[in-house]
Scaffold this active site. Structure first.
Site, PDB file in Angstrom:
ATOM      1  N   CYS A 269      33.422  46.572  33.652  1.00 29.01           N
ATOM      2  CA  CYS A 269      33.807  45.780  34.817  1.00 29.01           C
ATOM      3  C   CYS A 269      32.630  45.087  35.478  1.00 29.01           C
ATOM      4  O   CYS A 269      32.822  44.257  36.369  1.00 29.01           O
ATOM      5  CB  CYS A 269      34.528  46.672  35.819  1.00 29.01           C
ATOM      6  SG  CYS A 269      36.161  47.214  35.242  1.00 29.01           S
TER       7      CYS A 269
ATOM      8  N   LYS B 127      32.682  41.188  35.314  1.00 24.44           N
ATOM      9  CA  LYS B 127      33.629  40.378  36.068  1.00 24.44           C
ATOM     10  C   LYS B 127      32.946  39.167  36.693  1.00 24.44           C
ATOM     11  O   LYS B 127      31.749  39.193  37.000  1.00 24.44           O
ATOM     12  CB  LYS B 127      34.246  41.201  37.204  1.00 24.44           C
ATOM     13  CG  LYS B 127      35.338  42.174  36.788  1.00 24.44           C
ATOM     14  CD  LYS B 127      35.954  42.820  38.021  1.00 24.44           C
ATOM     15  CE  LYS B 127      37.153  43.671  37.674  1.00 24.44           C
ATOM     16  NZ  LYS B 127      37.771  44.261  38.888  1.00 24.44           N
TER      17      LYS B 127
ATOM     18  N   ASP C 139      45.334  42.748  45.777  1.00 19.56           N
ATOM     19  CA  ASP C 139      45.811  44.032  45.284  1.00 19.56           C
ATOM     20  C   ASP C 139      45.557  44.144  43.789  1.00 19.56           C
ATOM     21  O   ASP C 139      45.289  43.156  43.098  1.00 19.56           O
ATOM     22  CB  ASP C 139      47.307  44.193  45.576  1.00 19.56           C
ATOM     23  CG  ASP C 139      47.578  44.612  47.006  1.00 19.56           C
ATOM     24  OD1 ASP C 139      47.517  45.818  47.278  1.00 19.56           O
ATOM     25  OD2 ASP C 139      47.859  43.734  47.837  1.00 19.56           O
TER      26      ASP C 139
ATOM     27  N   ASP D 241      44.018  43.857  32.180  1.00 16.25           N
ATOM     28  CA  ASP D 241      42.596  44.113  32.370  1.00 16.25           C
ATOM     29  C   ASP D 241      41.931  44.275  31.013  1.00 16.25           C
ATOM     30  O   ASP D 241      42.446  44.990  30.155  1.00 16.25           O
ATOM     31  CB  ASP D 241      42.383  45.378  33.202  1.00 16.25           C
ATOM     32  CG  ASP D 241      41.100  45.316  34.025  1.00 16.25           C
ATOM     33  OD1 ASP D 241      40.053  44.974  33.447  1.00 16.25           O
ATOM     34  OD2 ASP D 241      41.148  45.602  35.233  1.00 16.25           O
TER      35      ASP D 241
END
Length: 334
Positions: free
Chosen positions: A19, A22, A54, A72
Site C-alpha cells: 500500500c 498508492k 470510506d 484492492d
C-alpha cells in the site's frame, strides 16, 4: 525464462511495495474533487460512496440487505509469492470488514511480467490468495489478468451487510475512545525487507491476519464508525475519519502498539517515500505535541493490510486515544 523460482526476489521487480505504492492522498483527492459519481437514476440506494473516502461502496438492495463492493491490488510487498498472495487477499477483504460487511465472492486481479517472471510464481501468488479467501469463507470465482511490466495482485470483493449496522468513516462522535486492532510498523519492516532481504515473520503474521473478528467485535460493541489503516498510515486515515466526523482526534502516543523492530527500522532509515508523503499531507492539520520526527514517521507509516481503527471500545483491543469536540486541528498528539 531462466529464473529459478526459489531465488527470485519479487520486491525487486516493483518501484514500490504494497500500500506504500498508492497515489499520495493529497494528489488523489485533487483528482477526484470535481467528479460527481452518484447517479440518482441507478439501481438501489448508494448508502456509502466516495463522499468521505470510506473503504468500500455500499448499496441497499432490500430493507435489511446491502451489497458491499471494493477492489484492492498492489505490487509485491514481500519476496515470497505465496505470502504476497495471502497479504494482498487479506488486504482486499479488509475493506469489506472495515464497513461492517461479510465477504461473499472475490475475483482475482493479476498483472504479470510474463517475459521476466515464471508463471509458476504467479500460481503461488494465486494459491496464497485462494487460501486466505477460503479462511474467510469467501468464494473465489476467476478474475482478470494482464501482461504488465510490474507484478501486481489483488482482488475485487463483493460482500453483504446490514444497512442499519454499518461502520462508517463519518460516524465518529466526541467522547468515543479510539481503538487500533493491529500494531503499526508494517511499512518500515517491509521497506527494510525490500532493501536487505531480511524476513520479518511478525510483519507477515500481522498482514495475513483477517480483520473479520475485529469487525464483528466492533459491531457487537455497538460501534458505528471505523476505517482500516493502510497506505495513508494511522495519521492519514485518522485525519480522514476526524474530518468526516467533524471532530478532533487525540492520540496517546505511548499507547500506540508497534511491531518488534519497527523503531529500529525507522532509526536506520528504512522509511518509504509514501510514509513521508503521508506525514507531509497531514502536517497542516496536526498538533504534534512536541514529539520528534521518528515518532511522527511511525504514526504516518504506510501500512499494508493493517488493522481497523474504531471509534469505540472493543474488549481486549488497545485504546490509543479519544475523539473530542473539534478544537483547532483535526489531529492532536499527547
Amino acid at each position: 525464462m531462466t529464473h529459478r523460482t526459489e531465488t527470485v526476489r519479487l520486491t525487486q521487480y516493483a518501484h514500490g511495495g504494497g500500500c506504500a505504492c498508492k497515489i499520495p492522498p493529497g494528489e488523489l483527492e485533487a483528482v477526484l474533487a470535481n467528479l460527481h459519481l452518484r447517479d440518482p437514476g441507478a439501481t438501489g440506494e448508494l448508502i456509502i460512496g466516495l463522499d468521505d473516502g470510506d473503504d468500500a461502496a455500499v448499496v441497499r438492495i432490500a430493507g435489511d440487505r446491502a451489497i458491499v463492493a471494493t477492489a484492492d491490488f498492489f505490487t509485491p510487498v514481500v519476496d515470497d509469492p505465496y505470502d504476497w498472495g495471502r497479504i494482498a487477499a487479506a488486504n482486499a477483504l479488509s475493506d469489506v470488514y472495515a464497513v461492517g460487511g461479510e465477504p461473499l465472492v472475490a475475483v482475482n486481479l493479476l498483472g504479470w511480467p510474463r517475459e521476466k517472471l515464471p508463471l509458476e510464481l504467479a500460481k503461488e501468488v494465486l494459491r496464497g490468495g485462494l487460501d486466505v479467501a477460503r479462511a474467510a469463507a469467501c468464494h473465489v470465482a476467476g478474475g482478470h489478468s494482464v501482461d504488465d511490466p510490474e507484478p501486481k495482485y489483488g482482488m475485487a470483493v463483493t460482500g453483504l451487510a446490514d444497512p442499519e449496522r454499518l461502520l462508517r468513516i463519518d460516524g465518529g462522535r466526541p467522547g468515543l475512545p479510539i481503538t487500533l486492532t493491529k500494531p503499526l510498523g508494517i511499512g518500515v519492516l517491509n521497506t527494510r525487507h525490500k532493501a536487505t532481504a531480511e524476513v520479518f515473520p511478525q510483519a507477515i503474521a500481522a498482514m495475513t491476519a483477517l480483520n473479520r473478528d475485529a469487525s464483528r467485535a466492533a459491531l457487537a460493541a455497538g460501534a458505528g464508525c471505523a476505517t482500516d489503516v493502510t497506505g495513508f498510515g494511522l495519521l492519514g486515515h485518522l485525519y480522514k475519519l476526524a474530518r468526516a466526523s467533524g471532530v478532533t482526534a487525540v492520540v496517546d502516543v505511548a499507547a500506540v502498539p508497534y511491531l518488534e523492530g519497527a523503531r529500529e527500522a525507522v532509526r536506520d532509515g528504512y522509511v518509504s517515500g509514501g510514509t513521508r508523503r503521508n506525514l507531509d499531507w497531514v502536517r497542516p492539520w496536526l498538533d504534534p505535541g512536541g514529539f520528534g520526527e521518528d515518532d511522527l514517521l511511525l504514526l504516518a507509516d504506510a501500512q499494508t493490510s493493517g488493522g481497523l481503527l474504531v471509534a469505540g471500545e472493543i474488549p481486549g483491543v488497545p485504546v490509543i486515544g479519544e475523539l473530542v469536540p473539534l478544537d483547532g486541528p483535526h489531529l492532536r498528539l499527547r
